[in-house]
Design a protein around this motif. Structure first.
Motif, PDB file in Angstrom:
ATOM      1  N   SER A 129      60.090  39.297  66.215  1.00 13.04           N
ATOM      2  CA  SER A 129      59.092  38.652  67.081  1.00 13.04           C
ATOM      3  C   SER A 129      59.711  38.017  68.322  1.00 13.04           C
ATOM      4  N   ASP A 130      61.046  37.910  68.354  1.00 14.58           N
ATOM      5  CA  ASP A 130      61.740  37.333  69.504  1.00 14.58           C
ATOM      6  C   ASP A 130      61.821  38.378  70.612  1.00 14.58           C
ATOM      7  N   LYS A 131      61.119  38.168  71.703  1.00  8.20           N
ATOM      8  CA  LYS A 131      61.055  39.138  72.796  1.00  8.20           C
ATOM      9  C   LYS A 131      62.395  39.313  73.506  1.00  8.20           C
ATOM     10  N   SER A 132      63.275  38.339  73.361  1.00 11.85           N
ATOM     11  CA  SER A 132      64.575  38.446  74.032  1.00 11.85           C
ATOM     12  C   SER A 132      65.568  39.308  73.247  1.00 11.85           C
ATOM     13  N   GLU A 133      65.239  39.621  71.990  1.00 14.57           N
ATOM     14  CA  GLU A 133      66.133  40.444  71.177  1.00 14.57           C
ATOM     15  C   GLU A 133      66.054  41.902  71.624  1.00 14.57           C
ATOM     16  N   ARG A 134      67.198  42.516  71.743  1.00 17.29           N
ATOM     17  CA  ARG A 134      67.232  43.950  72.009  1.00 17.29           C
ATOM     18  C   ARG A 134      68.429  44.548  71.292  1.00 17.29           C
ATOM     19  N   PHE A 135      68.264  45.785  70.880  1.00 15.79           N
ATOM     20  CA  PHE A 135      69.358  46.476  70.204  1.00 15.79           C
ATOM     21  C   PHE A 135      69.490  47.876  70.794  1.00 15.79           C
ATOM     22  N   ASP A 136      70.728  48.272  70.995  1.00 20.25           N
ATOM     23  CA  ASP A 136      71.014  49.609  71.520  1.00 20.25           C
ATOM     24  C   ASP A 136      71.205  50.629  70.411  1.00 20.25           C
ATOM     25  N   MET A 137      71.495  50.151  69.201  1.00 19.95           N
ATOM     26  CA  MET A 137      71.769  51.060  68.088  1.00 19.95           C
ATOM     27  C   MET A 137      71.330  50.420  66.778  1.00 19.95           C
ATOM     28  N   ILE A 138      70.731  51.261  65.923  1.00 22.01           N
ATOM     29  CA  ILE A 138      70.432  50.875  64.548  1.00 22.01           C
ATOM     30  C   ILE A 138      71.390  51.655  63.664  1.00 22.01           C
ATOM     31  N   LEU A 139      72.201  50.944  62.894  1.00 23.39           N
ATOM     32  CA  LEU A 139      73.219  51.539  62.022  1.00 23.39           C
ATOM     33  C   LEU A 139      72.834  51.237  60.583  1.00 23.39           C
ATOM     34  N   GLY A 150      61.938  53.021  61.555  1.00 24.34           N
ATOM     35  CA  GLY A 150      61.013  52.543  62.574  1.00 24.34           C
ATOM     36  C   GLY A 150      61.632  51.519  63.505  1.00 24.34           C
ATOM     37  N   LEU A 151      62.696  50.859  63.087  1.00 24.74           N
ATOM     38  CA  LEU A 151      63.368  49.895  63.951  1.00 24.74           C
ATOM     39  C   LEU A 151      63.992  50.579  65.160  1.00 24.74           C
ATOM     40  N   ALA A 152      64.395  51.841  65.007  1.00 22.67           N
ATOM     41  CA  ALA A 152      64.939  52.581  66.148  1.00 22.67           C
ATOM     42  C   ALA A 152      63.868  52.790  67.210  1.00 22.67           C
ATOM     43  N   GLU A 153      62.645  53.066  66.785  1.00 28.05           N
ATOM     44  CA  GLU A 153      61.537  53.222  67.724  1.00 28.05           C
ATOM     45  C   GLU A 153      61.111  51.857  68.273  1.00 28.05           C
ATOM     46  N   PHE A 154      61.112  50.847  67.422  1.00 28.92           N
ATOM     47  CA  PHE A 154      60.691  49.501  67.815  1.00 28.92           C
ATOM     48  C   PHE A 154      61.580  48.955  68.935  1.00 28.92           C
ATOM     49  N   TYR A 155      62.891  49.196  68.834  1.00 24.18           N
ATOM     50  CA  TYR A 155      63.830  48.688  69.834  1.00 24.18           C
ATOM     51  C   TYR A 155      64.284  49.765  70.829  1.00 24.18           C
ATOM     52  N   ASN A 156      63.704  50.969  70.698  1.00 22.15           N
ATOM     53  CA  ASN A 156      64.120  52.087  71.558  1.00 22.15           C
ATOM     54  C   ASN A 156      65.643  52.244  71.514  1.00 22.15           C
ATOM     55  N   ALA A 157      66.172  52.333  70.295  1.00 27.51           N
ATOM     56  CA  ALA A 157      67.616  52.349  70.076  1.00 27.51           C
ATOM     57  C   ALA A 157      68.062  53.674  69.475  1.00 27.51           C
ATOM     58  N   SER A 158      69.358  53.952  69.603  1.00 34.33           N
ATOM     59  CA  SER A 158      69.952  55.101  68.925  1.00 34.33           C
ATOM     60  C   SER A 158      69.953  54.840  67.419  1.00 34.33           C
ATOM     61  N   LEU A 159      69.884  55.919  66.646  1.00 35.47           N
ATOM     62  CA  LEU A 159      69.872  55.813  65.194  1.00 35.47           C
ATOM     63  C   LEU A 159      71.115  56.512  64.646  1.00 35.47           C
ATOM     64  N   VAL A 160      71.980  55.749  64.011  1.00 35.28           N
ATOM     65  CA  VAL A 160      73.232  56.282  63.457  1.00 35.28           C
ATOM     66  C   VAL A 160      73.262  55.997  61.975  1.00 35.28           C
ATOM     67  N   GLY A 161      73.622  56.995  61.188  1.00 37.93           N
ATOM     68  CA  GLY A 161      73.647  56.863  59.737  1.00 37.93           C
ATOM     69  C   GLY A 161      75.052  56.733  59.185  1.00 37.93           C
ATOM     70  N   VAL A 162      75.133  56.101  58.032  1.00 37.25           N
ATOM     71  CA  VAL A 162      76.375  55.990  57.274  1.00 37.25           C
ATOM     72  C   VAL A 162      76.072  56.450  55.858  1.00 37.25           C
ATOM     73  N   SER A 163      76.936  57.276  55.299  1.00 29.96           N
ATOM     74  CA  SER A 163      76.782  57.702  53.917  1.00 29.96           C
ATOM     75  C   SER A 163      78.019  57.286  53.143  1.00 29.96           C
ATOM     76  N   CYS A 164      77.870  56.277  52.301  1.00 28.69           N
ATOM     77  CA  CYS A 164      79.007  55.764  51.532  1.00 28.69           C
ATOM     78  C   CYS A 164      79.292  56.592  50.292  1.00 28.69           C
TER      79      CYS A 164
END
Length: 540
Positions: A129-139, A150-164
């Protein structure tokens, strides 16, 4: 004057470089809801390296895992802890390894609850809800947490996956690598490890069932969560599944599994080895140094406690180890064992990498966790596997095929079989030789796993559109995707040749049959003519 200009130019250059570095720094949101410590062994060094390069990292995790990382803003979600504890305390936990569909429904519920707990958390809601928050990547972990995409669309960010864990067909699809020839199951329990025709047929059915579960159970559950928090439709959720720029997988081809990958599937197996290893105590070092016949190290990893092992297994292990001439180091949370022989050293928390690196260690007895297998390969120590669940069977099967390991059935374990396997592996030099060869191959890379992970993570920041690295099966006609054109062409040619051979054989058969019939008719006619003549001669 010239010296002053030189200093001014140098200052401007440094200022420009500093500005450039700051300009490249990104805001990264990492979401890792693990409730076990082992996956964070891979995540922690990656996050620390990103922070070290000037990126601002926020992590959403359970309470207590991992420990606070310097320079990282942590958002803890207490509900993740509660969900896992409720699962362990429930009777359904034991049913997880039963019927596949019941397992799928329960697992889908778990993932749905995890996604809901994260998006419904007070700290996460405040952040969103904080309008000042922005993210370039969701990891985040490339698993069945589709609502979190959906957070990648919400922040218009790149989506990068990790498989442990090891890669599976779902990760292949997320990465745009839907090649039927490389499919591997999500849940390997009951998946055949041999390559016979019957096994491949059964595995195809197995994978098809998992795909049906994913379509009919997992996705609808995540779609409800996504609809509630983002308002996205199921179609939008399917679109977000194709947004992954890069997926970092905890594997490497040198571990005994070569596969065909699209360019954005990045193998970073061994990433956790970038962290410094814990030192051995003087007492433990002396115990290993004085081992005349070598040392055997036994550990069931961070996540499996000895008290959870099958009935009487602890006694069987103790009985077997007492018979050995080698010294045994046993990682055991029960630091006091009754009637412990002198050749056994019990340790509650073992500095595993330092132990495996000791020259006197002859054998590593392990449950087959992915991190442990990598550490065994990295140190060049043969392994005797006692797998218990999930990917451990497949991890050990690969190194067994490579020739550096043997695997025993944990449920049918007896002291004689265990002692025989240990003696065989310690006395046969071929296991140690193959382990050293695999270690050399595992370490021989152009960049370290951590450097590789960082480079590709920042590549995803520099290049938002990575469609050129993906294979989108939906854009490929069904006939071309499954190479049906080649199959049809081959089948047509084969059918023509086979039909021609059958036709010629039939014609030759018909011709030969006609010739035989004519000969038979001639003989019959000749016999009919001969009979009256013989009759006439006899009458005469």
């Amino acid at each position: 004057m010239r010296l002053g200009c030189a200093w001014l130019a140098l200052g401007l250059l440094l200022h420009a470089n500093l500005f450039l570095d700051l300009g490249q720094a990104a805001n990264i949101l990492g979401i890792f809801p693990y409730r076990l410590p082992s996956p964070f062994q891979m995540v922690r060094p990656l996050v620390q390296a990103l922070v070290g390069r000037g990126h601002k990292v926020t992590m959403i995790t359970p309470v207590g895992l991992p420990a606070d990382i310097e320079g990282v803003r942590h958002i803890r979600v207490p509900m993740l802890n509660t969900l896992m504890q409720d699962l362990i305390d429930s009777d359904q936990f034991l049913e997880l390894l039963g019927n596949k569909w019941r397992e799928g429904v329960l697992t889908a519920t778990i993932f749905s609850n995890v996604s809901h707990a994260i998006l419904n958390d007070t700290g996460v809601r405040r952040m969103m809800s904080d309008k000042s928050e922005r993210f370039d990547m969701i990891l985040l972990e490339a698993s069945h947490l589709d609502a979190l995409y959906g957070l990648a669309e919400f922040y218009n960010a790149s989506l990068v996956g990790v498989s442990c864990v090891n890669i599976n067909w779902n990760i292949d699809y997320l990465a745009g690598n839907p090649a039927p020839s490389v499919y591997e199951p999500i849940s390997p329990m009951g998946f055949a490890l041999d390559y016979s025709l019957i096994s491949r047929w059964n595995n195809w059915i197995y994978i098809t069932e998992e795909k049906m579960l994913e379509r009919l159970v997992f996705r609808p559950a995540q779609a409800k969560v996504s609809k509630k928090f983002f308002g996205y439709s199921a179609e939008k959720l399917s679109e977000l599944r194709s947004r992954f720029s890069v997926i970092l997988i905890n594997s490497h081809f040198s571990m005994g599994r070569v596969r065909s990958n699209v360019p954005n599937i990045i193998e970073v197996g061994g990433l956790h080895l970038s962290e410094p290893s814990e030192p051995c105590s003087e007492e433990l070092l002396r115990f290993m140094d004085e081992a005349e016949h070598g040392v055997i190290y036994f550990s069931m990893g961070l996540d499996i406690l000895v008290k959870y092992l099958p009935d009487n297994m602890e006694n069987k292990l103790l009985q077997t180890f007492a018979q050995l001439k080698q010294r045994v180091i046993w990682k055991n949370e029960l630091s006091m064992l009754p009637n412990k022989p002198d050749n056994i050293y019990v340790i509650k928390k073992a500095p595993q990498r330092q132990l495996l690196a000791h020259p006197n260690v002859r054998l590593f007895i392990s449950h087959g966790g992915l991190q442990s297998v990598m550490e065994g390969i990295d140190s060049g120590v043969p392994m005797l596997g006692l797998p218990v669940f999930f990917d451990q069977f497949n991890n050990l099967h690969r190194v067994q095929l490579a020739g550096m390991a043997e695997v025993l059935d944990t449920n049918a374990l007896d002291a004689d079989a265990l002692a025989s396997a240990i003696t065989k592996m310690v006395e046969n030099p071929s296991y140690a030789k193959k382990a050293k060869e695999m270690s050399k191959s595992f370490k021989d890379r152009p960049m370290s796993p951590l450097e590789t992970a960082i480079w590709w993570t920042e590549y995803a920041l520099r290049n938002r559109d990575v469609t050129h690295m993906r294979l989108n099966a939906e854009e490929i006609p069904l006939i071309r995707y499954y190479r049906l054109d080649s199959v049809i062409t081959f089948a047509t040619r084969f059918g023509f040749i086979f039909g021609s051979v059958i036709f010629l054989a039939w014609r030759l058969y018909q011709k030969n049959r006609s010739r035989q019939r004519r000969l038979w008719e001639r003989q019959r006619t000749f016999m009919q003519i001969q009979m009256p003549m013989n009759t006439y001669e006899s009458d005469s």
